[in-house]
Design an enzyme around this catalytic site. Structure first.
Site, PDB file in Angstrom:
ATOM      1  N   GLU A  46      25.470   9.726  -9.292  1.00 40.21           N
ATOM      2  CA  GLU A  46      26.194  10.937  -8.915  1.00 40.21           C
ATOM      3  C   GLU A  46      27.449  11.108  -9.778  1.00 40.21           C
ATOM      4  O   GLU A  46      28.202  10.157  -9.995  1.00 40.21           O
ATOM      5  CB  GLU A  46      26.560  10.791  -7.438  1.00 40.21           C
ATOM      6  CG  GLU A  46      27.229  11.952  -6.775  1.00 40.21           C
ATOM      7  CD  GLU A  46      27.453  11.682  -5.287  1.00 40.21           C
ATOM      8  OE1 GLU A  46      27.838  12.625  -4.583  1.00 40.21           O
ATOM      9  OE2 GLU A  46      27.254  10.527  -4.845  1.00 40.21           O
ATOM     10  N   LYS A 115      24.498  19.406  -4.209  1.00 40.71           N
ATOM     11  CA  LYS A 115      24.468  18.507  -3.048  1.00 40.71           C
ATOM     12  C   LYS A 115      24.625  19.306  -1.763  1.00 40.71           C
ATOM     13  O   LYS A 115      25.433  20.245  -1.694  1.00 40.71           O
ATOM     14  CB  LYS A 115      25.590  17.478  -3.186  1.00 40.71           C
ATOM     15  CG  LYS A 115      25.595  16.370  -2.138  1.00 40.71           C
ATOM     16  CD  LYS A 115      26.649  15.328  -2.499  1.00 40.71           C
ATOM     17  CE  LYS A 115      26.664  14.157  -1.530  1.00 40.71           C
ATOM     18  NZ  LYS A 115      27.648  13.126  -1.935  1.00 40.71           N
ATOM     19  N   CYS A 170      22.936  11.360  -2.872  1.00 41.85           N
ATOM     20  CA  CYS A 170      23.661  10.405  -2.032  1.00 41.85           C
ATOM     21  C   CYS A 170      23.593  10.689  -0.538  1.00 41.85           C
ATOM     22  O   CYS A 170      22.600  10.404   0.109  1.00 41.85           O
ATOM     23  CB  CYS A 170      25.112  10.312  -2.502  1.00 41.85           C
ATOM     24  SG  CYS A 170      25.942   8.799  -1.918  1.00 41.85           S
ATOM     25  N   GLY A 353     -21.840 -19.899  17.707  1.00 41.03           N
ATOM     26  CA  GLY A 353     -22.530 -20.796  16.791  1.00 41.03           C
ATOM     27  C   GLY A 353     -21.512 -21.448  15.875  1.00 41.03           C
ATOM     28  O   GLY A 353     -20.784 -20.752  15.158  1.00 41.03           O
ATOM     29  N   GLY A 356     -19.334 -25.336  11.123  1.00 37.18           N
ATOM     30  CA  GLY A 356     -18.424 -26.178  10.345  1.00 37.18           C
ATOM     31  C   GLY A 356     -17.883 -25.449   9.139  1.00 37.18           C
ATOM     32  O   GLY A 356     -17.191 -26.036   8.303  1.00 37.18           O
ATOM     33  N   LEU A 358     -15.858 -21.780   7.476  1.00 36.07           N
ATOM     34  CA  LEU A 358     -14.600 -21.075   7.705  1.00 36.07           C
ATOM     35  C   LEU A 358     -14.669 -20.096   8.879  1.00 36.07           C
ATOM     36  O   LEU A 358     -13.846 -20.122   9.786  1.00 36.07           O
ATOM     37  CB  LEU A 358     -14.199 -20.322   6.438  1.00 36.07           C
ATOM     38  CG  LEU A 358     -13.608 -21.124   5.272  1.00 36.07           C
ATOM     39  CD1 LEU A 358     -13.494 -20.239   4.037  1.00 36.07           C
ATOM     40  CD2 LEU A 358     -12.244 -21.676   5.643  1.00 36.07           C
ATOM     41  N   ASN A 439     -33.497 -15.607   5.850  1.00 28.51           N
ATOM     42  CA  ASN A 439     -33.207 -14.754   7.001  1.00 28.51           C
ATOM     43  C   ASN A 439     -33.892 -15.218   8.271  1.00 28.51           C
ATOM     44  O   ASN A 439     -33.403 -14.970   9.381  1.00 28.51           O
ATOM     45  CB  ASN A 439     -33.585 -13.302   6.697  1.00 28.51           C
ATOM     46  CG  ASN A 439     -32.602 -12.644   5.743  1.00 28.51           C
ATOM     47  OD1 ASN A 439     -31.558 -13.211   5.430  1.00 28.51           O
ATOM     48  ND2 ASN A 439     -32.924 -11.447   5.274  1.00 28.51           N
ATOM     49  N   THR A 463     -18.964 -14.086  14.271  1.00 26.83           N
ATOM     50  CA  THR A 463     -18.101 -14.829  13.348  1.00 26.83           C
ATOM     51  C   THR A 463     -17.952 -14.149  11.988  1.00 26.83           C
ATOM     52  O   THR A 463     -17.106 -14.543  11.201  1.00 26.83           O
ATOM     53  CB  THR A 463     -18.663 -16.248  13.128  1.00 26.83           C
ATOM     54  OG1 THR A 463     -19.960 -16.156  12.535  1.00 26.83           O
ATOM     55  CG2 THR A 463     -18.763 -16.999  14.442  1.00 26.83           C
ATOM     56  N   TRP A 473     -23.266  -9.291   3.169  1.00 30.22           N
ATOM     57  CA  TRP A 473     -23.681 -10.691   3.080  1.00 30.22           C
ATOM     58  C   TRP A 473     -23.885 -11.246   4.485  1.00 30.22           C
ATOM     59  O   TRP A 473     -23.202 -12.149   4.963  1.00 30.22           O
ATOM     60  CB  TRP A 473     -22.644 -11.492   2.305  1.00 30.22           C
ATOM     61  CG  TRP A 473     -23.116 -12.858   1.900  1.00 30.22           C
ATOM     62  CD1 TRP A 473     -22.689 -14.060   2.400  1.00 30.22           C
ATOM     63  CD2 TRP A 473     -24.119 -13.194   0.932  1.00 30.22           C
ATOM     64  NE1 TRP A 473     -23.348 -15.096   1.811  1.00 30.22           N
ATOM     65  CE2 TRP A 473     -24.241 -14.604   0.895  1.00 30.22           C
ATOM     66  CE3 TRP A 473     -24.930 -12.427   0.094  1.00 30.22           C
ATOM     67  CZ2 TRP A 473     -25.126 -15.262   0.049  1.00 30.22           C
ATOM     68  CZ3 TRP A 473     -25.812 -13.085  -0.749  1.00 30.22           C
ATOM     69  CH2 TRP A 473     -25.913 -14.476  -0.772  1.00 30.22           C
ATOM     70  N   THR A 475     -27.291 -11.289   7.663  1.00 24.41           N
ATOM     71  CA  THR A 475     -28.682 -10.960   7.939  1.00 24.41           C
ATOM     72  C   THR A 475     -28.755  -9.902   9.031  1.00 24.41           C
ATOM     73  O   THR A 475     -28.223 -10.097  10.133  1.00 24.41           O
ATOM     74  CB  THR A 475     -29.446 -12.216   8.392  1.00 24.41           C
ATOM     75  OG1 THR A 475     -29.405 -13.178   7.332  1.00 24.41           O
ATOM     76  CG2 THR A 475     -30.896 -11.888   8.717  1.00 24.41           C
ATOM     77  N   LYS A 601     -25.997  -1.751   7.501  1.00 30.24           N
ATOM     78  CA  LYS A 601     -25.566  -2.831   8.385  1.00 30.24           C
ATOM     79  C   LYS A 601     -24.244  -2.496   9.069  1.00 30.24           C
ATOM     80  O   LYS A 601     -24.003  -2.875  10.217  1.00 30.24           O
ATOM     81  CB  LYS A 601     -25.427  -4.137   7.604  1.00 30.24           C
ATOM     82  CG  LYS A 601     -26.737  -4.654   7.022  1.00 30.24           C
ATOM     83  CD  LYS A 601     -26.530  -5.922   6.204  1.00 30.24           C
ATOM     84  CE  LYS A 601     -27.845  -6.392   5.591  1.00 30.24           C
ATOM     85  NZ  LYS A 601     -27.675  -7.572   4.719  1.00 30.24           N
TER      86      LYS A 601
END
Length: 640
Positions: A46, A115, A170, A353, A356, A358, A439, A463, A473, A475, A601
């Site tokens: 300014e 302004k 400002c 289910g 084991g 992730l 599958n 899950t 990815w 089934t 899907k």
């Protein structure tokens, strides 16, 4: 503007109060730096040509005249420069003096913006010297030898690339109804603010929050330049604040309290801003009737584009300083969603289910938290490990250890015999490891889970995660199906962070070692036999590509609506030398092909909580025709 990016800058020049010649030379120097760096629009503080703190010297005609002469010198300097410069100048109009922003390009004044809100409290006394834009009547004047129209009406400036920008000064942004509100509603992609805000303890954090919030509210880019230490005099100190913000995210800022001039440069993604606005119906509704005077900027010489802005390779992952807080929040969202479903169905049983891996581990963590919150017996959680042809000892042992240590009901049901019988029934050669081979196992596991849920009168907890849904990815009518999918909104790259976080919590201290080993295990559906040493052979990322790439693609495809060419450009910048161009191109093609082909899907997904900025639920963020073709996207991928 290439790929939607425009390069902007906020400049903080060295200033001597009331020395217009010196100030103009300093502004020239930074304009030249901006031009040499390919900046398209640069904003200055300014009243930068005079200094903001001139006080009653603004009543001296000599200062006002010299400011106009300095502006004339600036026009001459910029005659061959493409960069658009926004500078602060006091402008005399009739008997009134206005605190103005003057837009300059190629030796021409494109516009003058006075302004609106003049602070007249505490250390500020602007009404003593200046009139407000609301006091102005639209009229034609001569400024620095150039005819120009001045008006109190909202003004926008249109670059030759089609970017619209507006200006406020400002105090305007501190007002309850900032001019930038109307400017954004009228179509401004970026707001530039010329400022002179002094330093007070705590004020900087408040200011940053205010600007980020205003940028987010208006879904705009916001470029802020405030004067530096040269303005410091008597009772006030100026630290030199410059910030570049995009839809509430701070992209770049200056070093405060520096004695040197600064030029903060960043590329603003206008395409991203427009995508956000297009998607937001509230913004569109607010735009009704918003208007502004639009001034065209000059045509510029073609410039070679180079992406200089940095992009996070993992956009779904919270930043380090927010990681713990974000992980807790995500787990709470998942947990509360499941709690509500359990309450609604009057269920005290859940069936999961446990492989084991992730995803099933995260689902188990969430389910345990939900049962604890509802004060239900953990034995009501029925964890079922279902070893098959590809199950390895590592994942099998981790599954058992997790279930046993958490005190849930443990069941082991091998699928080998049932699937072998199924192969005989349908006449499939078990040595043929094709999609039927894989599958059949996935569907057998889902059938077991569903039937056990009927047996115990419980819910099957899904899950599958967001990344798997994007790539298809899973089934169909196998692991694709459940009664509530707690991970449906969580991308694969985030799952491991959530499990690591859980491993650090007191409630999961006994499972910490196992949880961390789950994170370290290669991602695999384990539908193919292990090798001779019992190690995982079928690694998902070898087949469909690295999940970190696919999550990157997903974020910008779904959240921003970007085309493959732009996603490819951003991915190259984000991942650097980690992946070759051809590798990125290959997996981008895979992403586009699978995303379109696997929509069927996603069109019949079970319920699941949305936890981040995007989801693929057909009842939420993503409504896509199942039979839409990917031709346009694949062709662009092939042309990269």
């Amino acid at each position: 503007m290439k790929y939607g990016f425009i390069k902007v800058a906020a400049a903080i020049p060295s200033v001597r109060v009331a020395d217009t010649e010196y100030n103009e030379q300093q502004v020239e120097s930074l304009i030249m730096q901006a031009e040499e760096n390919g900046v398209e629009i640069v904003v200055f503080p300014e009243l930068c040509l005079t200094g903001y703190t001139c006080q009653d010297l603004f009543r001296q005609q000599l200062l006002v005249t010299k400011a106009e002469e300095a502006l004339l010198m600036l026009l001459n300097f910029t005659r061959k420069l493409d960069v658009i410069s926004i500078v602060g100048v006091p402008v005399q109009i009739g008997s009134m003096l206005f605190n103005c922003a003057v837009v300059v390009q190629r030796g021409c004044i494109l516009g003058v913006v006075p302004k609106t809100y003049l602070p007249n409290y505490n250390e500020f006394y602007e009404k003593r010297w200046f009139a407000s834009a609301t006091d102005l009547q639209a009229q034609d004047i001569y400024l620095a030898g150039s005819p120009v129209r001045v008006t109190p009406e909202p003004q926008l400036f249109l670059t030759c690339d089609g970017v619209r920008f507006g200006i406020e000064i400002c105090e305007d942004v501190w007002a309850p109804l900032p001019p930038s509100n109307g400017l954004a509603m009228a179509g401004a992609d970026i707001i530039f603010n010329l400022s002179a805000s002094d330093e007070l303890i705590g004020k900087h954090d408040y200011l940053r929050g205010l600007l980020c919030q205003q940028s987010a509210r208006t879904m705009s880019g916001y470029v802020y330049a405030s004067c530096g230490y040269g303005e410091s005099t008597q009772d006030v100190v100026f630290g030199g604040n410059a910030m570049i913000i995009e839809n509430g995210i701070l992209l770049a800022e200056s070093k405060r309290f520096s004695l040197e001039p600064q030029l903060v440069i960043q590329q603003v993604d206008v395409e991203r801003l427009r995508s956000d606005r297009q998607n937001n119906t509230t913004f569109r509704t607010a735009q009704d009737g918003a208007q502004a005077i639009v001034t065209d900027c000059k045509l510029v010489s073609p410039r070679e584009f180079e992406l200089t802005r940095q992009f996070d390779a993992h956009p779904f992952i919270p930043k380090d300083e927010d990681m713990r807080k974000s992980c807790e929040e995500i787990l709470n969202i998942q947990t509360l969603g499941l709690v509500r479903r359990l309450e609604h169905t009057h269920s005290d049983r859940a069936v999961i289910g446990i492989s084991g891996g992730l995803d099933s581990t995260l689902a188990l963590v969430v389910t345990v938290r939900a049962f604890d919150l509802l004060k239900l017996d953990r034995r009501g959680i029925v964890g079922i490990t279902m070893p098959g042809f590809g199950t390895t000892d590592r994942t099998y042992q981790n599954a058992l250890q997790l279930m046993e240590s958490l005190g849930i009901t443990v069941r082991e049901i091998s699928i080998a015999k049932a699937v072998t019988q199924h192969f005989e029934d349908i006449g499939h050669d078990q040595s043929q490891h094709d999609v039927t081979y894989e599958n059949s196992q996935a569907r057998e596991r889902t059938q077991i889970l569903m039937d056990v849920a009927n047996q115990v009168v419980g819910l099957v907890i899904g899950t599958g995660d967001l990344s798997e849904l994007a790539l298809g990815w899973c089934t169909y009518n196998g692991d694709h199906m459940s009664m509530y999918g707690v991970n449906a909104g969580v991308p694969k790259t985030l799952v491991q962070y959530l499990i690591r976080y859980a491993a650090q919590q007191p409630e999961f201290a006994a499972q910490s070692e196992t949880l961390l080993d789950v994170v370290a295990t290669p991602i695999s559906p384990e539908l193919m036999p292990a090798d001779a040493a019992g190690n995982i052979v079928q690694k998902t990322e070898d087949l469909v590509g690295p999940y970190e790439l696919h999550d990157f693609f997903l974020y910008y495809f779904l959240r921003m609506g970007f085309r493959p060419a732009k996603i490819f450009l951003l991915a190259q910048q984000a991942f650097g030398r980690q992946y070759e161009k051809e590798t990125i191109k290959r997996w981008l093609q895979t992403f586009c092909r699978r995303f379109f082909n696997q929509q069927f899907k996603r069109s019949c997904l079970p319920d699941g909580p949305k936890v981040g900025s995007v989801s693929l639920s057909p009842r939420g963020d993503w409504r896509m025709p199942t039979d839409a073709v990917s031709t346009l996207w694949i062709k662009e991928c092939e042309s990269l």
